[in-house]
Design an enzyme around this catalytic site. Structure first.
Site, PDB file in Angstrom:
ATOM      1  N   ASN A  47      11.874 -26.584  39.405  1.00 37.10           N
ATOM      2  CA  ASN A  47      13.289 -26.873  39.629  1.00 37.10           C
ATOM      3  C   ASN A  47      14.163 -25.640  39.483  1.00 37.10           C
ATOM      4  OD1 ASN A  47      12.483 -29.586  39.755  1.00 37.10           O
ATOM      5  ND2 ASN A  47      14.444 -30.224  38.960  1.00 37.10           N
TER       6      ASN A  47
ATOM      7  N   TYR B 219      21.268 -17.294  43.164  1.00 38.48           N
ATOM      8  CA  TYR B 219      21.286 -18.751  43.074  1.00 38.48           C
ATOM      9  C   TYR B 219      21.826 -19.204  41.713  1.00 38.48           C
ATOM     10  CZ  TYR B 219      18.969 -23.412  43.062  1.00 38.48           C
ATOM     11  OH  TYR B 219      18.667 -24.734  42.988  1.00 38.48           O
TER      12      TYR B 219
ATOM     13  N   GLN C 226       0.860  -1.193   0.000  1.00 36.99           N
ATOM     14  CA  GLN C 226       0.000   0.000   0.000  1.00 36.99           C
ATOM     15  C   GLN C 226       0.891   1.236   0.000  1.00 36.99           C
ATOM     16  OE1 GLN C 226      -3.639  -0.243   2.366  1.00 36.99           O
ATOM     17  NE2 GLN C 226      -3.116   1.735   3.214  1.00 36.99           N
TER      18      GLN C 226
ATOM     19  N   GLY D 249      12.132 -27.679  47.422  1.00 36.46           N
ATOM     20  CA  GLY D 249      11.848 -28.340  46.149  1.00 36.46           C
ATOM     21  C   GLY D 249      12.735 -29.527  45.876  1.00 36.46           C
TER      22      GLY D 249
END
Lengths: 257, 552
Positions: free
Chosen positions: B484, B334, B149, B448
């Site tokens: 995890n 971590y 266009q 965990g």
């Protein structure tokens, strides 16, 4: 032949220490006598002398639903009274703290009813009804599983278990809840377990000699007893891994061991 | 025999004044957060912001007193770059952000299907010339140029300069005919044996590596990548081949781009509340292929595994689990343990030495010999755990048990992979490490670990859906790995290690492998820790910046 309860394999000192603390028939040695009032202050859940807060009416009032399990289980004192569930949390140094977090869990679960424990790398929380907690907390602050230098009472900001020891042999605590009293050569708490300042210092006694804790610690370390030197412990650890590996999700198909 | 110099010595010697073997130190005397240049700068900035906005902002004096210990710098592994922990937070580090941007904005789209449509249905000839014209056109449309266009808004080129399309194929004859500026040249970018493997795997298909603008992914989401590509590819075909814009056949181009294509993130279940092409959907094997160390350093399998670990740490642990799933700021401390201070490096190169001297070399250990595999795992894990015990400075560097658990298990898992060439053996060794670690020290990681790592031996060889998958196909979305935290780094390294040890050119997907070899990417996936370090040093220049449209 009746089953004789077993606790842990191995003939090394840490293995024997693990068996010892888990066996509820073994009375753990009392090394100090911290007054109950101070134990209450250290935990900070209520002021000494203050009534226990309740979360439900006493069970004797008969508001319990008709439940066969409840009929089977004798409630502990705090449950009978409707106490809140509160906690104490110990941090155990890697440098031969008398016990380490998993052994705490095994020890508590083997010796007590009505408790909930959670185990992390440095710390171990135990939650129980408040009046039962206080008795339990005093027991485990007073006895051989607590060392004033290598064990910490910490609700929050718990790290330090893997940090080196300070010049007085104390485990690191970012809040400095406890300090070394050089005059008395002992450890005193100046803050409670969530680091609120205490009105008065609370002594938890002299640290044990490192040779002594090394001998009675539950921790295997290369500079103490290497776990690999305890053949039976190693054999069982191999066996657990191997059986889980071979059994997978279909252990019923696994024949042999 | 004298012990080898430990690879972590430089890092730990720079962190602490005491010898790395010294148990005793001093605390509480270092001046708190003020020993950190980064924290001082944060405090100054926060105070200024608070004054300007009229209410409090960040304040380093709130909460636990920071800096009670000697403030530790972090060395990016296998580099000489040291940074502060703040520099490794994904919000502060533009290189980490760009790594994810480059992954998210990549889609690999085949040209064979559209070429068939053009030739068979529309009756137009495909020649090298028309392909080159198309590629010039699509390199206009993909960044945000209009072609159909005449009165259209377009994207500012200065905002989308990182966007482009290149092609690759396993057929050298096709590639020779195409303008080299548009080619990802497998023969030039890969070692000869890898190039041959890749070309064989890819075959004669002509594939586009499409990079939508970084800023598009930032404003929209991962699913936008395929949509943006589909729209702009279709426009390029219309323009380059003079097609009718409204013709039904045009839909085939969009269909091919959306559905006969490879996005990096596979679909996730609704319970994760994440759309398509987000980091939780990237299988470990894909991530291992995105990591390119073994292309640039083919003789260093250890580096290949470790770079994959680093990439897994920043994308999965820091951005996905730390940001998408948990939120907050806590995961950096971590996750960075796996790619800083050469600690995992030391353990992995020890493992490679042991495999070469005691286990016959890479891929020589029989994966069915469970006793031998356990002996290897015990050897490597014992080395890792005793290193923490012999060197208190290393123990304190990884002052969280989760860090140590991940790093010890990663080295043990990588060892299992490399010794056997089987990634599933690697993950089984990971779980061996976890069980032994817990038994030895009486501690492991956060809650965990109880759930995931103490039952993992049982799923390590499971292939049935929801029970397991080959490690290459598992990802953060595998049910047992959904929480995890911190593990994803090691999980990425495990399949990478297996395939590098085998001499494979790719881990799971040859197309992804080639697409990320492209030197035109913003982030250099062959030097991941170096790029993260450059991000920390403020040397990395990311795409997606908005300064071109901001006054001043």
């Amino acid at each position: 032949m009746s089953y004789k309860r077993q606790f842990y394999p191995g003939e090394s000192d840490p293995a024997k220490a693990r068996r010892r603390i888990m066996d509820p028939k073994v009375k753990l040695r009392k090394l100090r006598d911290v007054p109950m009032e101070d134990v209450v202050k250290l935990m900070g859940h209520r002021n000494p002398g203050e009534d226990y807060k309740s979360i439900h009416p006493p069970i004797e009032e008969g508001s319990e639903p008709d439940c066969p399990i409840r009929k089977l289980v004798t409630p502990i004192d705090g449950a009978k009274a409707g106490d809140r569930i509160r906690y104490i949390q110990f941090t155990d140094s890697v440098y031969f703290a008398p016990v380490s977090p998993y052994q705490r869990a095994w020890m508590y679960l083997s010796r007590h009813r009505g408790i909930d424990t959670g185990t992390l790398s440095g710390r171990q929380i135990i939650e129980v009804r408040e009046r039962d907690l206080e008795k339990l907390a005093k027991e485990y602050i007073d006895n051989e599983t607590f060392d004033s230098a290598l064990t910490g009472i910490r609700g929050a900001t718990v790290h330090g278990h893997a940090c080196r020891l300070d010049e007085n042999g104390l485990m690191f605590d970012a809040w400095q809840r406890y300090v070394w009293d050089d005059e008395k050569k002992e450890v005193v708490y100046v803050k409670d377990q969530v680091a609120l300042p205490l009105d008065t210092k609370i002594s938890v006694g002299k640290p044990a000699d490192m040779a002594d804790v090394k001998k009675r610690s539950t921790i295997f370390r290369v500079d103490g007893v290497d776990m690999r030197d305890d053949k039976e412990v190693t054999m069982y650890q191999h066996r657990i891994h191997l059986l889980r590996t071979l059994g997978g999700y279909q252990p019923f198909k696994f024949k042999g061991e | 025999m004298a012990e080898k110099e430990k690879k972590f010595m430089e890092a730990v010697s720079k962190k602490f004044t005491e010898a790395p073997t010294e148990v005793s130190t001093s605390y509480y005397k270092f001046g708190g957060y003020k020993q950190s240049k980064s924290k001082v700068a944060f405090q100054d900035a926060a105070m200024k912001i608070a004054a300007e906005r009229g209410f409090p902002m960040m304040n380093e004096d709130i909460g636990v007193p920071l800096g009670q210990r000697s403030w530790m710098p972090y060395q990016l592994s296998h580099t000489d770059i040291f940074v502060e922990p703040d520099d490794l937070h994904c919000i502060n580090n533009p290189a980490i952000q760009q790594a994810w941007d480059d992954i998210r904005r990549t889609i690999i789209v085949g040209l064979d299907s559209p070429h068939n449509t053009i030739e068979r249905r529309l009756g137009k000839e495909i020649t090298p010339e028309t392909i080159n014209t198309y590629l010039e056109t699509v390199n206009h449309t993909i960044p945000g140029g209009a072609v159909v266009q005449e009165h259209m808004a377009e994207c500012n080129p200065a905002l989308v300069y990182d966007s482009y399309v290149k092609v690759f194929s396993g057929d050298d004859e096709i590639i020779d005919e195409i303008d080299s500026r548009f080619v990802i040249d497998i023969n030039k970018l890969f070692p000869e044996d890898h190039a041959e493997q890749l070309k064989k795997a890819i075959g004669s298909s002509l594939m586009q590596a499409v990079r939508v603008p970084t800023i598009v992914g930032r404003v929209m989401d991962g699913a936008t990548t395929s949509r943006h590509a589909a729209m702009q590819i279709s426009m390029a075909f219309i323009s380059a081949y003079k097609l009718a814009a409204g013709e039904a056949a045009i839909a085939d181009f969009a269909y091919a781009a959306k559905h006969q294509s490879i996005t990096m993130g596979t679909m996730m279940p609704a319970r994760r509340a994440r759309g398509p092409n987000e980091p939780g959907g990237i299988p470990f094997g894909y991530m291992a292929d995105i990591a390119q160390s073994d292309r640039a350093y083919p003789d260093d399998p250890g580096r290949a595994a470790l770079e994959a670990v680093a990439l897994g740490a920043i994308i999965y642990d820091q951005i996905y689990l730390g940001g998408y799933m948990s939120g907050g700021v806590g995961f950096t401390q971590y996750a960075t343990a796996a790619y800083t201070d050469n600690i995992l490096e030391d353990y992995v190169y020890y493992a490679i030495d042991q495999i070469n001297t005691k286990y016959g070399g890479l891929c020589k250990l029989d994966p069915r010999d469970a006793e031998a595999v356990m002996n290897l795992a015990e050897d490597i894990n014992g080395y890792a755990l005793s290193s923490y015990e012999k060197y208190p400075a290393v123990m304190e560097t990884h002052f969280g048990g989760s860090q140590r658990s991940t790093v010890a298990a990663a080295s043990t898992g990588i060892a299992g992979s490399m010794a056997t060439g089987i990634a599933d053996v690697g993950v089984n060794c990971w779980y061996y490490s976890m069980l032994e670690h817990k038994e030895r020290l009486g501690r492991l990681g956060f809650y965990g670990f109880d759930l995931q790592d103490q039952c993992g031996s049982a799923n390590s060889f499971a292939y049935r859906s929801d029970e397991g998958l080959p490690m290459e196909a598992r990802g953060p979305n595998y049910p047992n790995y959904a929480m995890n935290v911190g593990h994803m780094s090691g999980y990425t390294g495990i399949p990478k290690a297996a395939h590098v040890a085998r001499g494979d050119a790719f881990t799971a997907n040859p197309f992804i492998r080639v697409a990320f070899a492209d030197p035109a990417l913003q982030f250099d996936f062959a030097n991941i820790t170096k790029e993260i370090g450059r991000g920390g040093l403020r040397e990395f220049v990311p795409a997606g910046e908005r300064t071109a449209v901001i006054k001043g």
